[in-house]
Design an enzyme around this catalytic site. Structure first.
Site, mmCIF file in Angstrom:
data_model
loop_
_atom_site.group_PDB
_atom_site.id
_atom_site.type_symbol
_atom_site.label_atom_id
_atom_site.label_comp_id
_atom_site.label_asym_id
_atom_site.label_seq_id
_atom_site.Cartn_x
_atom_site.Cartn_y
_atom_site.Cartn_z
ATOM 1 N N GLU A 176 39.677 39.283 44.907
ATOM 2 C CA GLU A 176 38.313 39.005 45.389
ATOM 3 C C GLU A 176 37.269 39.269 44.293
ATOM 4 O OE1 GLU A 176 35.143 40.059 48.992
ATOM 5 O OE2 GLU A 176 36.898 41.328 48.705
ATOM 6 N N LYS A 213 40.041 35.404 47.419
ATOM 7 C CA LYS A 213 38.913 35.523 48.343
ATOM 8 C C LYS A 213 37.640 35.349 47.525
ATOM 9 C CE LYS A 213 36.729 38.376 51.896
ATOM 10 N NZ LYS A 213 36.893 39.468 52.884
#
Length: 295
Positions: A176, A213
């Site tokens: 992420e 992500k």
């Protein structure tokens, strides 16, 4: 669900991943949003008990196990806790929800336009404990505030270094590298991030996969090369400060990406709601996010 079943559930992507991993400094803010003010607890232990009660209420809501939520990211203490008398990961698995765990320990101060992840002492032990509890994967977050090519390259390299450690334990890493949607050069940051991720993916051995992500890109469809990449199991999107309505509208412009929302999922839930009100409110949010994810 076995590991192979979980992989197939995520790869198919017919739903979204709930982010229930608020921790540390974000916990009081999450509780306040839920209608619980700081005076309601007198210790960290009581604070974490309150956030666990909120998460347990979400997980046990009938709409959460409706099939529209295919995964959930947990805070470490939530993973180690119980829901309905079962370890939290097992409670999720029993509802067909794939469990992940947040492993990062927060952010360093900004340097070269980015905030790297702090050191993660004891990560190997945590990964083994998570695997023993049936967890499928992990999530690690860092932040890009400026379109600094060198800073972004170093940040992405750190993410993949940790991802390789996770893969070594037989778990699926969610990488992420969040782009701050309020950044003045957000679109350029998106492009630099895409290039850096593609370079790191090329260096992964054939047969290995990661998940990503990412902030919803300023340019719709920019991350299609990642959505279609053979070394990427799934690309999920964070809401990043957008309202649920905004996040769903932006996500729907990016086919192949599914949601992994936190605040956009939980924003209308309150501790004071009756069970009927709570379930109805959560169900409405789940329906909206699911529709955007499969659009």
């Amino acid at each position: 669900m076995q590991q192979s079943d979980m992989r197939e559930r995520i790869a198919k992507g017919d739903g979204f991943i709930a982010a229930l991993d608020q921790s540390g400094g974000s916990t009081p803010k999450a509780l306040k949003g839920y209608g619980v003010d700081e005076g309601a607890w007198s210790s960290d232990e009581e604070m974490f008990d309150l956030i666990h009660q909120m998460r347990s209420r979400i997980i046990t809501s009938p709409c959460f196990g409706s099939g529209k939520v295919i995964g959930a990211i947990l805070f470490e203490r939530t993973m180690d806790g119980q829901v309905d008398g079962k370890p939290t990961p097992q409670a999720l698995i029993d509802q067909g929800v794939v469990p992940f765990i947040k492993i990062d320990k927060g952010l360093e101060d900004q340097d070269a336009g980015v905030q790297m992840m702090k050191p993660m002492p004891g990560l190997d032990e945590l990964l083994e404990r998570a695997k023993g509890l049936g967890v499928f994967g992990t999530k690690e977050r860092s932040v890009i505030n400026e379109a600094n090519e060198g800073g972004i390259a170093v940040l992405v390299a750190q993410q993949f270094q940790v991802a390789r450690q996770v893969l070594g334990h037989g778990l699926m890493p969610i990488i992420e590298p969040e782009v701050n949607i309020k950044s003045a050069d957000r679109a350029e940051s998106d492009r630099l991030l895409l290039a850096a991720i593609l370079e790191e993916l090329d260096a992964l051995p054939d047969g290995q996969q990661v998940m990503l992500k990412l902030s919803i890109p300023a340019e719709a469809g920019l991350f299609n090369p990642l959505v279609n990449h053979p070394k990427v199991l799934k690309v999920v999107a964070l809401s990043g400060g957008f309202s649920r309505e905004e996040a769903c509208a932006e996500l729907a412009k990016n086919p192949g990406m599914i949601a992994s929302f936190s605040r956009a999922l939980l924003s209308d839930l309150r501790a004071q709601q009756s069970d009927e009100e709570f379930d109805s409110t959560l169900g409405k949010a789940i329906d909206e996010i699911h529709a955007a994810s499969v659009a």
